[in-house]
Design a protein around this motif. Structure first.
Motif, mmCIF file in Angstrom:
data_model
loop_
_atom_site.group_PDB
_atom_site.id
_atom_site.type_symbol
_atom_site.label_atom_id
_atom_site.label_comp_id
_atom_site.label_asym_id
_atom_site.label_seq_id
_atom_site.Cartn_x
_atom_site.Cartn_y
_atom_site.Cartn_z
ATOM 1 N N ASP A 1 0.844 -1.193 0.000
ATOM 2 C CA ASP A 1 0.000 0.000 0.000
ATOM 3 C C ASP A 1 0.877 1.240 0.000
ATOM 4 N N ASN A 2 0.303 2.349 -0.428
ATOM 5 C CA ASN A 2 1.000 3.622 -0.339
ATOM 6 C C ASN A 2 1.110 4.001 1.134
ATOM 7 N N GLN A 3 2.285 4.477 1.531
ATOM 8 C CA GLN A 3 2.555 4.807 2.933
ATOM 9 C C GLN A 3 2.819 6.299 3.065
ATOM 10 N N ILE A 4 2.275 6.900 4.120
ATOM 11 C CA ILE A 4 2.494 8.323 4.372
ATOM 12 C C ILE A 4 2.553 8.561 5.882
ATOM 13 N N THR A 5 3.478 9.408 6.305
ATOM 14 C CA THR A 5 3.600 9.815 7.701
ATOM 15 C C THR A 5 3.648 11.330 7.716
ATOM 16 N N VAL A 6 2.608 11.943 8.274
ATOM 17 C CA VAL A 6 2.514 13.402 8.197
ATOM 18 C C VAL A 6 2.602 14.102 9.543
ATOM 19 N N GLU A 7 2.854 13.366 10.607
ATOM 20 C CA GLU A 7 2.986 13.994 11.917
ATOM 21 C C GLU A 7 4.423 14.468 12.109
ATOM 22 N N PRO A 8 4.673 15.739 11.896
ATOM 23 C CA PRO A 8 6.048 16.223 12.038
ATOM 24 C C PRO A 8 6.596 15.996 13.444
ATOM 25 N N VAL A 9 7.820 15.589 13.517
ATOM 26 C CA VAL A 9 8.613 15.397 14.724
ATOM 27 C C VAL A 9 8.150 14.189 15.548
ATOM 28 N N PHE A 10 6.863 14.009 15.742
ATOM 29 C CA PHE A 10 6.367 12.921 16.585
ATOM 30 C C PHE A 10 6.742 11.549 16.030
ATOM 31 N N PHE B 1 10.062 6.818 16.494
ATOM 32 C CA PHE B 1 11.065 5.920 15.925
ATOM 33 C C PHE B 1 12.256 5.786 16.869
ATOM 34 N N ILE B 2 12.730 6.914 17.395
ATOM 35 C CA ILE B 2 13.872 6.893 18.311
ATOM 36 C C ILE B 2 13.524 6.096 19.565
ATOM 37 N N HIS B 3 12.341 6.309 20.082
ATOM 38 C CA HIS B 3 11.908 5.610 21.299
ATOM 39 C C HIS B 3 11.797 4.096 21.076
ATOM 40 N N ASP C 1 11.188 13.448 7.028
ATOM 41 C CA ASP C 1 12.310 13.375 6.085
ATOM 42 C C ASP C 1 12.538 14.728 5.431
ATOM 43 N N ILE C 2 11.467 15.383 5.054
ATOM 44 C CA ILE C 2 11.579 16.702 4.426
ATOM 45 C C ILE C 2 12.234 17.680 5.395
ATOM 46 N N ILE C 3 11.803 17.647 6.648
ATOM 47 C CA ILE C 3 12.364 18.549 7.668
ATOM 48 C C ILE C 3 13.837 18.239 7.911
ATOM 49 N N LEU C 4 14.168 16.979 8.117
ATOM 50 C CA LEU C 4 15.556 16.601 8.398
ATOM 51 C C LEU C 4 16.465 16.865 7.198
ATOM 52 N N ASN C 5 16.010 16.534 5.998
ATOM 53 C CA ASN C 5 16.801 16.779 4.791
ATOM 54 C C ASN C 5 17.057 18.267 4.605
ATOM 55 N N THR C 6 16.027 19.076 4.821
ATOM 56 C CA THR C 6 16.156 20.527 4.683
ATOM 57 C C THR C 6 17.109 21.090 5.733
ATOM 58 N N PHE C 7 17.065 20.547 6.940
ATOM 59 C CA PHE C 7 18.001 20.961 7.981
ATOM 60 C C PHE C 7 19.435 20.646 7.554
ATOM 61 N N GLY C 8 19.629 19.497 6.921
ATOM 62 C CA GLY C 8 20.941 19.135 6.397
ATOM 63 C C GLY C 8 21.432 20.130 5.353
ATOM 64 N N VAL C 9 20.551 20.541 4.457
ATOM 65 C CA VAL C 9 20.910 21.540 3.437
ATOM 66 C C VAL C 9 21.292 22.857 4.114
ATOM 67 N N TYR C 10 20.512 23.253 5.111
ATOM 68 C CA TYR C 10 20.812 24.487 5.841
ATOM 69 C C TYR C 10 22.175 24.412 6.525
ATOM 70 N N LEU C 11 22.463 23.284 7.185
ATOM 71 C CA LEU C 11 23.783 23.118 7.802
ATOM 72 C C LEU C 11 24.886 23.186 6.750
ATOM 73 N N GLY C 12 24.642 22.585 5.589
ATOM 74 C CA GLY C 12 25.611 22.652 4.499
ATOM 75 C C GLY C 12 25.834 24.069 4.032
ATOM 76 N N TRP C 13 24.763 24.839 3.934
ATOM 77 C CA TRP C 13 24.865 26.232 3.511
ATOM 78 C C TRP C 13 25.706 27.021 4.519
ATOM 79 N N LEU C 14 25.463 26.790 5.821
ATOM 80 C CA LEU C 14 26.261 27.455 6.865
ATOM 81 C C LEU C 14 27.732 27.042 6.774
ATOM 82 N N LEU C 15 27.969 25.752 6.588
ATOM 83 C CA LEU C 15 29.330 25.244 6.463
ATOM 84 C C LEU C 15 30.022 25.840 5.245
ATOM 85 N N CYS C 16 29.310 25.957 4.166
ATOM 86 C CA CYS C 16 29.851 26.555 2.942
ATOM 87 C C CYS C 16 30.297 27.995 3.205
ATOM 88 N N ARG C 17 29.456 28.770 3.864
ATOM 89 C CA ARG C 17 29.808 30.169 4.183
ATOM 90 C C ARG C 17 31.051 30.203 5.070
#
Length: 140
Positions: A32-41, A46-48, A113-129
């Motif tokens: 089936d198609n899978q979707i998880t839309v609860e941000p952070v929770f 998963f960590i727990h 995934d979108i949030i974590l991936n975007t955070f990675g891009v932001y960290l990369g942008w900071l590292l680049c600067r």
């Protein structure tokens, strides 16, 4: 020198990452198609529930670290030096990729995934600067 290397390596790296997102790490097609839309929770759950620390590191930190190189896209495409432009383009792209995972059932559309991936891009942008300021001789 670093910019030249980056321009050569970013396309194959992107293809490798796309491979991982659709076929790598034991992926299979869900019934089936899978979707998880609860941000952070969902990530906190998963960590727990993770059996081993290596799964947390692989999934959570991997979703950040693997996207850090995209924070340097301004080296290959000057318009992406602007953080807002970079993030708009990246978020649009990652939403499309997550949607493709959903529609092909080769992954789960996950807001985290979108949030974590975007955070990675932001960290990369900071590292680049930071690299540009500290090591300007090596960057050219």
């Amino acid at each position: 020198m670093l910019k030249k290397f980056y321009k050569i390596i970013i396309a194959p790296y992107t293809l490798f990452l796309l491979y991982l997102m659709f076929f790598g790490m034991g992926r299979y097609q869900y019934e089936d198609n899978q979707i998880t839309v609860e941000p952070v929770f969902s990530t906190l759950e998963f960590i727990h529930n993770a059996v081993e620390l290596k799964y947390i590191v692989t999934i959570v930190l991997g979703n950040i670290v693997m996207f850090v190189p995209f924070g340097f896209l301004g080296w290959a495409f000057p318009r992406f030096r602007d953080l807002r432009t970079l993030l708009y383009a990246f978020i649009s792209s990652i939403v499309i990729i997550e949607a493709l995972q959903y529609f092909t059932r080769m992954g789960i559309f996950e807001v985290d995934d979108i949030i974590l991936n975007t955070f990675g891009v932001y960290l990369g942008w900071l590292l680049c600067r930071l690299i540009e300021k500290r090591f300007s001789r090596l960057v050219l």
